[in-house]
Design a protein around this motif. Structure first.
Motif, mmCIF file in Angstrom:
data_model
loop_
_atom_site.group_PDB
_atom_site.id
_atom_site.type_symbol
_atom_site.label_atom_id
_atom_site.label_comp_id
_atom_site.label_asym_id
_atom_site.label_seq_id
_atom_site.Cartn_x
_atom_site.Cartn_y
_atom_site.Cartn_z
ATOM 1 N N THR A 539 0.840 -1.210 0.000
ATOM 2 C CA THR A 539 0.000 0.000 0.000
ATOM 3 C C THR A 539 0.869 1.253 0.000
ATOM 4 O O THR A 539 0.594 2.227 -0.717
ATOM 5 N N LEU A 542 2.379 1.726 -3.414
ATOM 6 C CA LEU A 542 1.392 2.268 -4.368
ATOM 7 C C LEU A 542 1.204 3.767 -4.157
ATOM 8 O O LEU A 542 1.037 4.533 -5.117
ATOM 9 N N ILE A 545 4.181 5.495 -5.643
ATOM 10 C CA ILE A 545 4.100 5.473 -7.113
ATOM 11 C C ILE A 545 3.117 6.526 -7.610
ATOM 12 O O ILE A 545 3.326 7.183 -8.641
ATOM 13 N N SER A 546 1.989 6.687 -6.882
ATOM 14 C CA SER A 546 1.006 7.716 -7.268
ATOM 15 C C SER A 546 1.650 9.098 -7.274
ATOM 16 O O SER A 546 1.405 9.922 -8.166
ATOM 17 N N GLU A 549 3.928 9.378 -10.292
ATOM 18 C CA GLU A 549 3.154 9.571 -11.530
ATOM 19 C C GLU A 549 2.595 10.990 -11.622
ATOM 20 O O GLU A 549 2.465 11.553 -12.706
ATOM 21 N N ALA A 561 6.835 3.149 -13.650
ATOM 22 C CA ALA A 561 5.921 3.221 -12.500
ATOM 23 C C ALA A 561 4.647 2.434 -12.776
ATOM 24 O O ALA A 561 4.119 1.750 -11.886
ATOM 25 N N GLU A 562 4.132 2.494 -14.011
ATOM 26 C CA GLU A 562 2.914 1.748 -14.353
ATOM 27 C C GLU A 562 3.171 0.234 -14.299
ATOM 28 O O GLU A 562 2.321 -0.545 -13.833
ATOM 29 N N ARG A 565 3.155 -0.720 -10.751
ATOM 30 C CA ARG A 565 1.785 -0.728 -10.229
ATOM 31 C C ARG A 565 1.060 -2.010 -10.639
ATOM 32 O O ARG A 565 0.352 -2.643 -9.829
ATOM 33 N N ILE A 566 1.206 -2.406 -11.907
ATOM 34 C CA ILE A 566 0.530 -3.631 -12.391
ATOM 35 C C ILE A 566 1.020 -4.852 -11.610
ATOM 36 O O ILE A 566 0.225 -5.699 -11.190
ATOM 37 N N ILE A 568 2.390 -4.899 -8.621
ATOM 38 C CA ILE A 568 1.949 -4.846 -7.216
ATOM 39 C C ILE A 568 0.470 -5.201 -7.106
ATOM 40 O O ILE A 568 0.048 -5.932 -6.201
ATOM 41 N N ASN A 569 -0.346 -4.702 -8.038
ATOM 42 C CA ASN A 569 -1.785 -5.030 -8.010
ATOM 43 C C ASN A 569 -2.004 -6.529 -8.198
ATOM 44 O O ASN A 569 -2.876 -7.138 -7.570
ATOM 45 N N ASP A 572 -1.094 -8.111 -5.010
ATOM 46 C CA ASP A 572 -2.125 -7.836 -4.004
ATOM 47 C C ASP A 572 -3.357 -8.715 -4.235
ATOM 48 O O ASP A 572 -3.949 -9.246 -3.289
#
Length: 745
Positions: A539, A542, A545-546, A549, A561-562, A565-566, A568-569, A572
């Motif tokens: 978390t 993320l 990263i936000s 971005e 970064a994208e 994110r992919i 990590i998602n 998760d």
């Protein structure tokens, strides 16, 4: 005959005086012969007094003839026979010859002597002539044999193993103890052939084995052999695992006349071992298929199991039972370690060990999850390069954050979320220390403990503390702290995460864990470590990263970064599925009446918010002929997974995309299907899709959803099958047992 043994009356003397001299010598010789007899020879009058006795009386009874003559025979008979006349069932007045009979006599030394008698009556002289043979030794042998027989029978009947004896070529039951009768669940079997009592054994080769033992004399033994018995004679066979031996029995001529059966029912031990083996296999499969680096080790830290992700992280394949990687299994404070690969590349890693303990509390090994935080460390380094970026990230972090002085613990800076959640103004925060937001008890513990030294010595630290808000509310929080340099001062950047809900969940989980066996407890702690200890850092990442971005204008940075994110998602989602799997297997059934239409509509409504659900037509037709009872959690899990898959794997180019949910409930079951006209599944994968972590090539997902569905279906006593062809859509047919059916009218 010897004159001292024969009392003579006057008539006898007169008669003897008239006896010719040539008769006297043979009579004396006859008396000598009788005295040398091994048997007791005597004559008795009608009152049972001894008239004449040979010298064998002294050897057999211990009395000389002189001590016996004139005394009644019954005075020397053992008392339990004293009231039984010598001529039992015989009338001397009507019969001349008496049958053989046995009597117990008292020896002069008080021992018991068994005598077998034969007698003849002389009606003229009114005498009975008797011969008594000493059979004491024979009686003692018979008694010893009887005692041994009783001892054998007691051992046989009370033996902790099942035992039986078969006789003859047809294997007829001669004996069977109680354990054997319980094993086959039969009673009246003695005198019956095995083929008549247990006909189901014929197809299992048992009769051939018995025939071979009987014919050859060679024993047959088996360990954990699977035998099926038709215990209720209804064709339903019961599986039993047996350790047994068939051994030939031989008679006095060494000829085989039967078979001994000895054995033990080891079904419970075999099934328990199989369950343990299944658990171990699942444990190994789980480690191998986890997408994060995971390995297990023994008490010395030697690696005994690892997955591909761990080998990729290390950059080499370790040697099992020998290599010890950085002693990370013993890092109970989650201290960061640096792994150097063979190519010189270094990775920053956080180990999350879960130790295994034996019954004495000693560590026997551990499972370690290695979290690669290299990218996070690089991101933090990049953040420190720009004060402006740092300020924005700090102020707008969705988690409360502050910076404290490493020496005085005074607040140096706080972000907006900390002010919002704790209720203190920025000025109030800057006038306090980190100890001021700790309850009084925690302050004392904090100062007396070694927490301060740990904070100063460790570059990266995390823990769970209690914090007090301005309104007096005390909340448990998870702290993630990192050493930094703030305006030239050694400081600590701290993120605070309110874990009140998680603490409540942990309390409930702790109560349930006390009811589980040790193995499940260890597995629960492992799942907890993987899920909760990883999701919080994810978390935070993320959030970082936000901010990157939002602030960065560099195309490569945004692209990377994208990708992060992919990944990590995806991780998760996988952790959530692991949690769902754990919850599905650790939660007991809670049966209740389910409103089918209402529940299905609610689930469909929640899933229509998925971006892939746009344009899909839902057709729902459920006939509730009878009230349906099941476990709500499992039923929800089944519906959500199947419907979300139907939505996710649709063909976007189709004009009329649909998901049909059709079914009905009766007294016994709920029958329903979920059908779509999506991309479909090739028939060669129909069985594999229900395996843990199986994913079709090119498809996203954790590969655990359908495994959880099948597991949940089986827990609520149901079945599931798939009908699908590639490119033509998919249909799942599910049958669930009505766990509390209504009474029939």
């Amino acid at each position: 005959m010897n004159t001292h043994n024969i009392p003579e009356n006057d008539a006898a003397k007169k008669k003897n005086n008239n006896t010719p001299y040539y008769f006297e010598e043979p009579l004396h010789e006859l008396a000598k012969i009788l005295d040398f007899s091994m048997d007791l020879i005597c004559s008795c009058d009608e009152e049972g007094r001894f008239v004449w006795v040979n010298k064998a009386s002294e050897r057999i009874l211990g009395y000389t003839p002189e001590e016996l003559i004139g005394k009644k025979c019954r005075d020397f008979i053992f008392h339990e026979d004293a009231n039984i006349p010598i001529n039992e069932n015989i009338d001397f007045r009507s019969e001349t010859h008496l049958p053989m009979f046995e009597k117990k006599f008292i020896h002069k030394n008080t021992s018991i002597i068994y005598l077998q008698w034969s007698a003849v009556r002389d009606d003229v002289k009114k005498l009975s002539y008797c011969i008594g043979r000493d059979i004491t030794e024979k009686k003692n042998i018979e008694k010893a044999i009887e005692i041994e027989r009783l001892q054998f029978f007691n051992i046989y009947s009370q033996a902790p193993s099942y035992m039986g004896i078969l006789t003859g070529r047809d294997h007829v039951y001669e004996l069977a103890n109680e354990l054997y009768l319980q094993l086959i669940d039969k009673k009246d079997i003695i005198g019956k052939a095995v083929k008549d009592v247990l006909p189901e054994l014929e197809t299992q080769g048992i009769f051939e084995i018995l025939d071979n033992v009987y014919q050859t004399g060679e024993s047959f033994s088996a360990n954990e052999m699977l035998i099926t018995f038709d215990r209720y004679s209804n064709g339903k066979l019961k599986d039993v695992y047996l350790n047994f031996i068939f051994q030939a029995r031989r008679d006095a001529n060494n000829t085989i006349d039967g078979i001994f059966i000895f054995g033990n029912d080891v079904t419970e031990q075999v099934l328990s071992r199989k369950k343990i083996e299944e658990s171990e296999k699942m444990y190994k499969d789980l480690i191998h298929k986890l997408p994060v680096a995971t390995y297990s080790c023994d008490a010395e830290g030697r690696i005994v199991l690892y997955n591909k992700a761990a080998a990729a992280l290390w950059g080499k394949e370790p040697e099992l039972g020998k290599d010890v990687w950085y002693n990370s299994w013993n890092c109970t404070d989650n201290k960061e370690i640096i792994i150097e690969r063979p190519n010189g590349d270094k990775r920053n890693v956080l180990p999350y060990p879960v130790p295994f303990h034996n019954t004495d509390g000693d560590i026997t090994g551990a499972v370690i999850v290695l979290s690669d935080i290299t990218e996070m460390k690089l991101a933090q380094k990049e953040l420190r390069k720009s004060e402006k970026k740092y300020r924005y990230l700090f102020d707008n972090n969705p988690m409360p954050m502050w910076i404290i002085d490493l020496v005085s613990f005074k607040f140096l800076d706080v972000n907006k979320m900390a002010i919002l959640q704790y209720g203190y103004s920025r000025e109030e925060f800057l006038s306090m220390t980190a100890l001021d937001i700790r309850p009084n008890d925690d302050k004392i513990h904090f100062i007396k403990s070694s927490d301060t030294s740990n904070i100063n010595q460790s570059n990266y630290n995390r823990g769970i503390w209690n914090h007090i808000k301005k309104d007096g509310t005390i909340v448990p929080v998870e702290i993630i702290a990192h050493n930094i340099v703030y305006e030239g001062t050694a400081a600590r950047l701290i993120l605070s995460n309110d874990i009140s809900d998680r603490k409540k969940a942990e309390t409930n989980l702790e109560k349930r864990n006390r009811e589980l066996i040790k193995t499940n407890s260890e597995l629960d702690r492992f799942v907890y470590s993987v899920s909760h200890d990883l999701r919080s850092p994810l978390t935070s990442i993320l959030g970082l990263i936000s901010f990157i971005e939002t602030e960065s204008k560099e195309i490569d940075t945004l692209k990377h970064a994208e990708l992060i994110r992919i990944s990590i998602n995806r991780l998760d989602d996988f952790i959530k599925n692991i949690l769902s799997y754990s919850r599905n297997n650790r939660t007991g059934l809670e049966v209740e009446q389910i409103s089918l239409k209402e529940m299905i509509l609610d689930i469909v409504d929640s899933l229509q918010r998925m971006k892939e659900a746009k344009g899909i037509r839902f057709e729902i037709e459920i006939q509730e002929q009878k009230p349906f009872y099941t476990d709500r959690l499992r039923f929800t899990t089944i519906l959500k997974n199947l419907i979300s898959n139907a939505i996710k794997y649709h063909k976007k180019e189709n004009a009329d995309r649909f998901v049909k949910i059709l079914g009905y409930s009766d007294h016994e079951n709920l029958h329903f299907s979920i059908e779509d006209n999506g991309i479909g599944i090739d028939s060669e994968y129909h069985k594999k899709i229900f395996e843990m972590f199986f994913r079709l090539s090119g498809k996203d997902g954790s590969g655990i959803g359908l495994y959880i569905v099948k597991d949940a279906v089986e827990i609520v006593q149901g079945s599931i099958e798939v009908q699908s062809e590639k490119g033509t859509g998919t249909k799942f047919n599910i049958t669930l047992k009505n766990l509390k059916p209504c009474q029939k009218n």
